[in-house]
Design a protein around this motif. Structure first.
Motif, short mmCIF file in Angstrom:
data_model
loop_
_atom_site.label_atom_id
_atom_site.label_comp_id
_atom_site.label_asym_id
_atom_site.label_seq_id
_atom_site.Cartn_x
_atom_site.Cartn_y
_atom_site.Cartn_z
N SER A 292 -19.10 5.98 7.88
CA SER A 292 -18.68 7.52 7.61
C SER A 292 -18.05 8.22 8.86
O SER A 292 -17.19 9.06 8.62
N ASP A 293 -18.31 7.63 10.01
CA ASP A 293 -17.65 8.41 11.29
C ASP A 293 -16.17 8.07 11.22
O ASP A 293 -15.26 9.16 11.21
N ARG A 294 -15.59 6.94 10.95
CA ARG A 294 -14.28 6.52 10.62
C ARG A 294 -13.62 7.37 9.52
O ARG A 294 -12.54 7.79 9.59
N ILE A 295 -14.21 7.25 8.48
CA ILE A 295 -13.76 7.75 7.24
C ILE A 295 -13.50 9.35 7.42
O ILE A 295 -12.79 9.75 6.96
N GLY A 296 -14.46 9.97 7.96
CA GLY A 296 -14.44 11.44 8.15
C GLY A 296 -13.25 11.61 9.08
O GLY A 296 -12.41 12.50 8.85
N VAL A 297 -13.24 10.70 10.14
CA VAL A 297 -11.82 11.14 10.88
C VAL A 297 -10.62 10.76 10.21
O VAL A 297 -9.74 11.80 10.54
N MET A 298 -10.45 9.89 9.42
CA MET A 298 -9.28 9.52 8.93
C MET A 298 -9.03 10.68 7.68
O MET A 298 -7.77 10.93 7.42
N LEU A 299 -9.91 10.99 7.00
CA LEU A 299 -9.93 12.19 5.99
C LEU A 299 -9.45 13.08 6.49
O LEU A 299 -8.32 14.09 6.22
N THR A 300 -9.84 14.05 7.79
CA THR A 300 -9.57 15.01 8.46
C THR A 300 -8.12 14.88 9.02
O THR A 300 -7.38 15.76 8.77
N ASN A 301 -7.71 13.82 9.77
CA ASN A 301 -6.59 13.79 10.34
C ASN A 301 -5.19 13.54 9.20
O ASN A 301 -4.14 14.21 9.55
N THR A 302 -5.79 13.09 8.22
CA THR A 302 -4.86 12.87 7.11
C THR A 302 -4.22 14.14 6.56
O THR A 302 -3.19 14.57 6.40
N LEU A 303 -5.29 15.20 6.20
CA LEU A 303 -5.22 16.18 5.57
C LEU A 303 -4.41 17.18 6.66
O LEU A 303 -3.51 17.87 6.31
N ILE A 304 -4.75 17.29 7.93
CA ILE A 304 -4.23 18.15 9.05
C ILE A 304 -2.69 17.60 9.22
O ILE A 304 -1.75 18.63 9.24
N GLN A 305 -2.39 16.27 8.98
CA GLN A 305 -1.19 15.97 9.06
C GLN A 305 -0.30 16.47 8.09
O GLN A 305 0.87 16.87 8.09
N MET A 306 -0.64 16.36 6.83
CA MET A 306 -0.02 16.96 5.71
C MET A 306 0.08 18.35 5.59
O MET A 306 1.21 19.09 5.37
N ILE A 307 -0.84 19.29 6.13
CA ILE A 307 -0.85 20.55 6.54
C ILE A 307 0.22 21.06 7.43
O ILE A 307 1.25 22.02 7.39
N GLU A 308 0.30 20.12 8.57
CA GLU A 308 1.27 20.49 9.62
C GLU A 308 2.67 20.19 9.40
O GLU A 308 3.43 20.30 10.52
N ASN A 309 2.73 19.10 8.57
CA ASN A 309 4.03 18.36 8.38
C ASN A 309 4.43 18.52 6.66
O ASN A 309 4.74 17.52 6.24
N ALA A 310 4.23 19.66 6.60
CA ALA A 310 4.54 19.84 4.85
C ALA A 310 5.77 19.33 4.38
O ALA A 310 5.72 18.98 3.00
N ASP A 311 6.79 19.22 5.06
CA ASP A 311 7.97 18.76 4.40
C ASP A 311 8.28 17.24 5.02
O ASP A 311 9.37 16.59 4.72
N GLY A 312 7.16 16.63 5.45
CA GLY A 312 7.43 15.20 6.26
C GLY A 312 7.24 14.23 5.03
O GLY A 312 7.18 14.51 3.74
N GLU A 313 7.21 13.09 5.27
CA GLU A 313 7.29 11.84 4.48
C GLU A 313 5.81 11.69 3.93
O GLU A 313 4.87 12.22 4.70
N LEU A 314 5.68 11.14 2.76
CA LEU A 314 4.46 11.03 2.04
C LEU A 314 3.43 10.07 2.98
O LEU A 314 4.07 9.10 3.69
N ILE A 315 2.38 10.42 3.13
CA ILE A 315 1.20 9.52 4.00
C ILE A 315 0.51 8.50 3.09
O ILE A 315 0.21 8.59 2.08
N ASN A 316 0.53 7.44 3.63
CA ASN A 316 -0.07 6.39 2.87
C ASN A 316 -1.53 6.38 3.00
O ASN A 316 -2.29 7.23 3.63
N ASN A 317 -1.93 5.67 1.81
CA ASN A 317 -3.47 5.58 1.56
C ASN A 317 -4.23 4.64 2.82
O ASN A 317 -3.45 3.94 3.42
N THR A 318 -5.33 4.78 2.98
CA THR A 318 -6.11 4.30 4.23
C THR A 318 -7.27 3.75 3.70
O THR A 318 -8.05 4.09 3.01
N THR A 319 -7.58 2.33 4.09
CA THR A 319 -8.58 1.85 3.54
C THR A 319 -9.38 1.10 4.81
O THR A 319 -8.78 0.47 5.91
N VAL A 320 -10.85 1.55 5.08
CA VAL A 320 -11.55 1.32 6.36
C VAL A 320 -12.50 0.12 5.95
O VAL A 320 -13.10 -0.32 5.07
#
Length: 330
Positions: A292-320
């Motif tokens: 849950s620790d790694r999943i929580g970090v990945m969820l948060t970082n992925t969302l913030i990356q989307m927020i702060e790079n609104a016009d960037g490339e699509l972000i890939n799915n992540t499997t832990v």
């Protein structure tokens, strides 16, 4: 009132460096970050979050919608999401859907009205099209929604495979899987797929009991087992793979209640390895750990990356990755 220039002077760095520390932008060494944070504390400087939000057209709030924050896995997950968000200067709003699609929809609307910058979706009771219409970034936990909504989840198929292979390797000849609800196309159902395929590959007889609802309380699972497994039927199996650790523990108590010894007569494996599981001492459950620790970090970082790079490339799915934790129940 102290300002950013005062912080820079106290820390012996430039105003731009202080700004990068405050906004978590660019590379900042740990030593420099500590100097800036110590300077802010020494002069009692507090950034004006409202001004920052207006300047950047961001609220620096994110939402997370979970089925039930009382469930140990989601409680752990929320903790790690909050910790990770705080490191990036974001605050977290927590919503419990309680598996109610109307409530989930109302929470999405409420978060939108409060101008959150994005949502982490851990509850999936609505149809896929409803999520696609949400006008701000979403990251999904454990469900593929669309190509524009990244998904973070554990390797559920591998988890089911590890559990089933472990039971078969211990000599189990008749297996049972107690699954969650299978009507939704969520990644946790890949555990069931792996159980079936692995059992068939080894020529081992198996059955499945599907969870009627994804209720996440111990009392629900205790009742569910009583209603779906008579003591006579339970004795037909020598190995059971449960969809989560609360089911596994309820099953262990039920077996003990009816004189079925675990693990000599019946071997039990759970799934999650959350705080509740780690707390248990008698027995220590054998389980599949999804971190849950790694999943929580990945969820948060992925969302913030989307927020702060609104016009960037699509972000890939992540499997832990997942791992098997050997306990006293196998």
């Amino acid at each position: 009132m102290a300002g950013i220039k005062d912080v820079a002077k106290a820390a012996g760095v430039s105003v731009a460096t202080v700004s990068r520390v405050m906004n978590n932008r660019g590379y900042i060494s740990k030593e420099t970050r500590r100097k800036v944070e110590k300077a802010m504390e020494s002069i009692d400087y507090h950034p004006n979050q409202i001004a920052r939000a207006l300047q950047k057209n961001q609220s620096y709030f994110i939402g997370i919608i979970v089925p039930d924050s009382n469930h140990p896995f989601f409680s752990d997950l929320i903790k790690y999401v909050e910790m990770s968000a705080n490191e990036r200067n974001y605050k977290l709003l927590v919503c419990n859907s309680l598996d109610d699609p109307d409530k989930e929809a109302k929470y999405i609307s409420m978060l939108r009205q409060n101008q959150v910058d994005g949502i982490i979706m851990c509850s999936h009771t609505m149809d896929i099209e409803s999520y696609r219409k949400v006008p701000f970034p979403i990251v999904s936990f454990d469900r593929f929604i669309s190509s524009t909504i990244p998904c973070v989840g554990s390797d559920n198929y591998r988890g089911g495979e590890l559990a089933t292979e472990h039971l078969i390797g211990l000599g189990c000849k008749r297996l049972l899987h107690i699954s969650g609800p299978l009507e939704l196309d969520i990644l946790s159902n890949r555990r069931r797929d792996a159980f079936v395929i692995t059992s068939m590959k080894h020529g081992v007889a198996y059955d499945i009991i599907e969870g009627a609802h994804n209720k996440l309380t111990f009392n629900y699972f205790w009742t569910f087992i009583h209603e779906n497994l008579t003591p006579e039927r339970l004795q037909e199996y020598d190995g059971i793979f449960c969809s989560n650790d609360l089911v596994a523990y309820a099953l262990y108590l039920y077996a003990q209640q009816h004189g079925i010894d675990v693990p000599s007569q019946l071997k039990i494996i759970g799934y999650d390895y959350h705080s509740f599981t780690r707390m248990l001492q008698n027995p220590k459950l054998t389980t599949i750990m999804q971190p849950s620790d790694r999943i929580g970090v990945m969820l948060t970082n992925t969302l913030i990356q989307m927020i702060e790079n609104a016009d960037g490339e699509l972000i890939n799915n992540t499997t832990v990755d997942v791992t098997l934790v050997k306990g006293d129940t196998t």
